[in-house]
Scaffold this active site. Structure first.
Site, PDB file in Angstrom:
ATOM      1  N   GLY A 215       0.829  -1.204   0.000  1.00 45.31           N
ATOM      2  CA  GLY A 215       0.000   0.000   0.000  1.00 45.31           C
ATOM      3  C   GLY A 215       0.856   1.243   0.000  1.00 45.31           C
ATOM      4  O   GLY A 215       2.073   1.171  -0.163  1.00 45.31           O
ATOM      5  N   ASN A 216       0.237   2.385   0.156  1.00 43.88           N
ATOM      6  CA  ASN A 216       0.991   3.626   0.295  1.00 43.88           C
ATOM      7  C   ASN A 216       0.270   4.544   1.271  1.00 43.88           C
ATOM      8  O   ASN A 216      -0.818   4.230   1.739  1.00 43.88           O
ATOM      9  CB  ASN A 216       1.209   4.293  -1.071  1.00 43.88           C
ATOM     10  CG  ASN A 216      -0.085   4.747  -1.705  1.00 43.88           C
ATOM     11  OD1 ASN A 216      -0.732   5.687  -1.235  1.00 43.88           O
ATOM     12  ND2 ASN A 216      -0.503   4.055  -2.766  1.00 43.88           N
TER      13      ASN A 216
END
Ligand code: CTP
Length: 218
Positions: A29-30
């Site tokens: 993810g980020n």
């Protein structure tokens, strides 16, 4: 703050990160919070637009009068965005993962060797696809997170992705960034540029919509 009406316009906004699953318990993810995209969706709806907000995994309340579609991966975000066309504008504020695991392991990956190699493959570029779609919105706006040579890279994305505007985050400006309520943007288009902020994301959202309005035939 200007409040020129967006009544009768349909605007599709993407927001937040995407999560690319590795196995049933892990993902890539980020740190995108989704705040910028949600602020744009909220401002557009307040000004009378019909807004579809395609949101990655974020913990934000749905703005008033906004149709929200929750997705997880880049692939799901692409499906939802394309299905939401036609529209008068697409604003790609999501931080879409550029790569995803080639396969999602059906069971939890157990630790074994000292090293583990994950094979990643490119995700669909939603912004570039929308920009050449047969139902292309009149105005297509992308975002870019650049740490250096901002204008060079932002103008490169304008051309390569065939979009009308790129809003580049001025990374490193005090109080800007993913989690922050404030941001600083420089918006580039073919024959111009405008620096916005640092200011609250809600205020930048209205300023960005004002800029987009200048690109619309009356
Ligand atoms: N974008 C997209 N689909 C992707 C990747 C990005 O629609 N698979 C969109 C984002 O929503 C954003 C813009 O493209 O509007 C960002 O472009 P990108 O080239 O990914 O910029 P960076 O994240 O800055 O990546 P890089 O500098 O590595 O090219």
């Amino acid at each position: 703050m200007s409040a020129a009406s967006l009544s009768g316009r349909r605007i599709v906004v993407s927001a937040g990160p995407t999560f690319e699953d590795i196995d049933p318990v892990r993902f890539i993810g980020n740190r995108s919070s989704g705040k910028m995209g949600f602020a744009i969706a909220e401002a557009a709806a307040r000004r009378g637009a019909k807004v579809v907000l395609v949101a990655g995994p974020v913990s934000l309340a749905t703005p008033a009068d906004v149709e929200r579609i929750d997705v997880r991966s880049a692939r799901q975000m692409r499906e939802a965005v394309i299905a939401a066309l036609p529209a008068d504008a697409y604003i790609g504020a999501a931080a879409v993962a550029d790569y995803a695991p080639a396969v999602i392991a059906p069971g939890k990956i157990k630790k074994k060797d000292e090293q583990l190699t994950l094979e990643l493959v490119r995700t669909p570029d939603i912004l570039a696809e929308v920009a050449v779609h047969e139902r292309r919105p009149t105005v297509v706006v992308g975002f870019a997170a650049e740490t250096h040579d901002v204008e060079f890279y932002a103008r490169g994305k304008l051309e390569k992705k065939r979009v009308d505007m790129i809003a580049a985050n001025r990374v490193g400006v005090a109080g800007s960034g993913f989690e922050s309520d404030d941001n600083a943007l420089t918006v580039y288009w073919a024959d111009g540029a405008l620096a916005l902020g640092p200011a609250p994301k809600t205020q930048l959202a209205d300023q960005l919509l004002d800029l987009i309005l200048t690109r619309w035939p009356a």
